[in-house]
Design a protein around this motif. Structure first.
Motif, mmCIF file in Angstrom:
data_model
loop_
_atom_site.group_PDB
_atom_site.id
_atom_site.type_symbol
_atom_site.label_atom_id
_atom_site.label_comp_id
_atom_site.label_asym_id
_atom_site.label_seq_id
_atom_site.Cartn_x
_atom_site.Cartn_y
_atom_site.Cartn_z
ATOM 1 N N LEU A 19 0.835 -1.196 0.000
ATOM 2 C CA LEU A 19 0.000 0.000 0.000
ATOM 3 C C LEU A 19 0.876 1.255 0.000
ATOM 4 O O LEU A 19 1.974 1.251 0.567
ATOM 5 N N PRO A 20 0.400 2.344 -0.607
ATOM 6 C CA PRO A 20 1.122 3.616 -0.498
ATOM 7 C C PRO A 20 0.849 4.260 0.861
ATOM 8 O O PRO A 20 -0.211 4.030 1.455
ATOM 9 N N MET A 21 1.788 5.060 1.354
ATOM 10 C CA MET A 21 1.551 5.684 2.659
ATOM 11 C C MET A 21 0.604 6.875 2.545
ATOM 12 O O MET A 21 -0.033 7.259 3.524
ATOM 13 N N ALA A 22 0.500 7.455 1.363
ATOM 14 C CA ALA A 22 -0.377 8.611 1.154
ATOM 15 C C ALA A 22 -1.135 8.437 -0.145
ATOM 16 O O ALA A 22 -0.725 7.680 -1.031
ATOM 17 N N ALA A 23 -2.241 9.150 -0.259
ATOM 18 C CA ALA A 23 -3.106 9.016 -1.425
ATOM 19 C C ALA A 23 -2.703 9.937 -2.567
ATOM 20 O O ALA A 23 -3.286 9.869 -3.652
ATOM 21 N N VAL A 24 -1.723 10.822 -2.342
ATOM 22 C CA VAL A 24 -1.265 11.765 -3.371
ATOM 23 C C VAL A 24 0.251 11.725 -3.428
ATOM 24 O O VAL A 24 0.920 11.378 -2.441
ATOM 25 N N PRO A 25 0.841 12.072 -4.588
ATOM 26 C CA PRO A 25 2.306 12.147 -4.663
ATOM 27 C C PRO A 25 2.830 13.222 -3.717
ATOM 28 O O PRO A 25 2.220 14.285 -3.552
ATOM 29 N N LEU A 26 3.974 12.958 -3.094
ATOM 30 C CA LEU A 26 4.548 13.878 -2.124
ATOM 31 C C LEU A 26 5.921 14.360 -2.570
ATOM 32 O O LEU A 26 6.581 13.722 -3.391
ATOM 33 N N ALA A 27 6.340 15.469 -2.008
ATOM 34 C CA ALA A 27 7.701 15.944 -2.179
ATOM 35 C C ALA A 27 8.338 16.046 -0.801
ATOM 36 O O ALA A 27 7.654 16.276 0.200
ATOM 37 N N ILE A 28 9.645 15.861 -0.750
ATOM 38 C CA ILE A 28 10.398 15.983 0.497
ATOM 39 C C ILE A 28 11.274 17.216 0.432
ATOM 40 O O ILE A 28 11.919 17.482 -0.589
ATOM 41 N N GLU A 29 11.268 17.974 1.496
ATOM 42 C CA GLU A 29 12.179 19.108 1.659
ATOM 43 C C GLU A 29 12.999 18.890 2.915
ATOM 44 O O GLU A 29 12.485 18.406 3.929
ATOM 45 N N ALA A 30 14.278 19.240 2.849
ATOM 46 C CA ALA A 30 15.168 19.075 3.992
ATOM 47 C C ALA A 30 15.847 20.388 4.327
ATOM 48 O O ALA A 30 16.336 21.088 3.439
ATOM 49 N N GLU A 31 15.846 20.708 5.620
ATOM 50 C CA GLU A 31 16.622 21.843 6.108
ATOM 51 C C GLU A 31 18.019 21.330 6.419
ATOM 52 O O GLU A 31 18.186 20.424 7.242
ATOM 53 N N VAL A 32 19.022 21.894 5.746
ATOM 54 C CA VAL A 32 20.382 21.385 5.882
ATOM 55 C C VAL A 32 21.332 22.499 6.330
ATOM 56 O O VAL A 32 21.063 23.690 6.150
ATOM 57 N N VAL A 33 22.439 22.067 6.909
ATOM 58 C CA VAL A 33 23.491 22.981 7.355
ATOM 59 C C VAL A 33 24.775 22.576 6.667
ATOM 60 O O VAL A 33 25.234 21.433 6.812
ATOM 61 N N GLY A 34 25.366 23.503 5.915
ATOM 62 C CA GLY A 34 26.606 23.231 5.208
ATOM 63 C C GLY A 34 27.800 23.876 5.883
ATOM 64 O O GLY A 34 27.683 24.453 6.976
ATOM 65 N N PRO A 35 28.975 23.777 5.262
ATOM 66 C CA PRO A 35 30.195 24.366 5.831
ATOM 67 C C PRO A 35 30.049 25.869 6.041
ATOM 68 O O PRO A 35 29.277 26.552 5.361
#
Length: 330
Positions: free
Chosen positions: A131-147
């Protein structure tokens, strides 16, 4: 909760990609009541192309889960291999997986995502449901910390899309879904509520495991279910990508940060993947869990889970053998 009865316990496995396939390949050896709940945020490769062109859920991780549950017969293996076959050409079909096209065609014909997946499962003789976890396509966003930049301040930014998050070289602090309040697949919610055990991991932590905790209805079901919960840790830290350098303990800590109220009952880890057993025991205990150390790595030395060894570890967990082999914990 003893593993009894002809069908075995009802187990829901959450994840995506190769990590979820490893879990399913083990679970199918010990129970007929397996439900895979699969992330639907993939935006790369064949899945991403079909998602963009047709507006459907990305089928790739769903296909891999179905293949992992196929019947261990000539019929099941033949259809599994066909499902996984990729075209190689200089045209538009290049690198499309046959299974992705089949799944999407069934979705268009039936007008029902879950029914389409169930039909593929019947074709494969799958031992379980996907089964899919959600009924619609999702996007992922990540808050990241670089050098740090020239001023000495660390660089903070947002990385958009699962394929970009998966390969980021920056440290990920938090992930979120777009849309932020997606509708869960009702059948997935029902499966979690009816389960005896829920298994999270292994897999890409930020893009395959944690997203399940960010779908509100699914997260609520994970918190209220009477099922017990098991986390399976990865075999080795990534050299690069989303979890580069993260220890086993840090994987649990990140899980706790994203779902601080979620109680875990057991953590499965391979001894070779644990840098400091004491720290991991403490991290597990802080979430209500006991640690089970078992050799679950493949004997050929490759960093992949052996289905038989992982199945044996799950059996120990489900039967409460969380100490030395043969010593029940309760």
């Amino acid at each position: 909760m003893s593993v009894t009865g002809a069908l075995g316990p009802a187990v829901v496995a959450l994840g995506g990609g190769h990590g979820l396939s490893a879990t399913l390949s083990a679970l199918r050896l010990m129970t007929h009541r397996v439900t895979a709940v699969v992330t639907v945020a993939d935006d790369g490769g064949s899945s991403g192309r079909l998602r963009d062109e047709l507006g459907v859920l990305p089928p790739g991780d769903l296909r891999m889960a179905l293949a992992a549950l196929c019947d261990d017969s000539e019929w099941g293996r033949t259809w599994r291999d066909l499902l996984q076959h990729r075209f190689r050409s200089s045209g538009d079909l290049d690198q499309h997986a046959v299974g992705n096209l089949l799944i999407v065609a069934l979705w268009e014909q039936l007008g029902d995502t879950v029914a389409g997946l169930d039909w593929v499962g019947r074709l494969l003789g799958a031992r379980g449901r996907v089964l899919p976890m959600a009924a619609v396509p999702l996007a992922i966003e990540a808050e990241v910390v670089g050098p740090a930049d020239g001023s000495g301040e660390p660089q903070r930014r947002v990385v958009h899309g699962q394929s970009a998050v998966a390969v980021t070289r920056s440290r990920i602090e938090h992930v979120r879904l777009v849309p932020p309040d997606p509708p869960a697949c009702p059948e997935a919610v029902a499966a979690v509520e009816a389960a005896d055990w829920v298994v999270l991991g292994p897999g890409s932590w930020f893009t395959s495991v944690l997203p399940h905790l960010l779908v509100p209805e699914l997260a609520a079901a994970l918190h209220r279910t009477r099922a017990r919960r098991c986390v399976t840790l990865n075999l080795s830290p990534e050299e690069e990508g989303e979890t580069a350098g993260m220890t086993a303990t840090q994987h649990l800590q990140v899980l706790h940060q994203h779902a601080p109220e979620l109680r875990i009952d057991a953590v499965v880890a391979d001894p070779r993947a644990v840098e400091d057993v004491g720290l991991l025991v403490e991290a597990a205990a802080s979430m209500g869990a006991r640690l089970l150390l078992r050799q679950v790595r493949s004997g050929d030395g490759t960093p992949r889970h052996d289905p038989l060894r992982l199945a044996a570890a799950f059996r120990d967990v489900f039967d409460d053998y969380l100490g030395d082999v043969g010593t029940p914990s309760r």
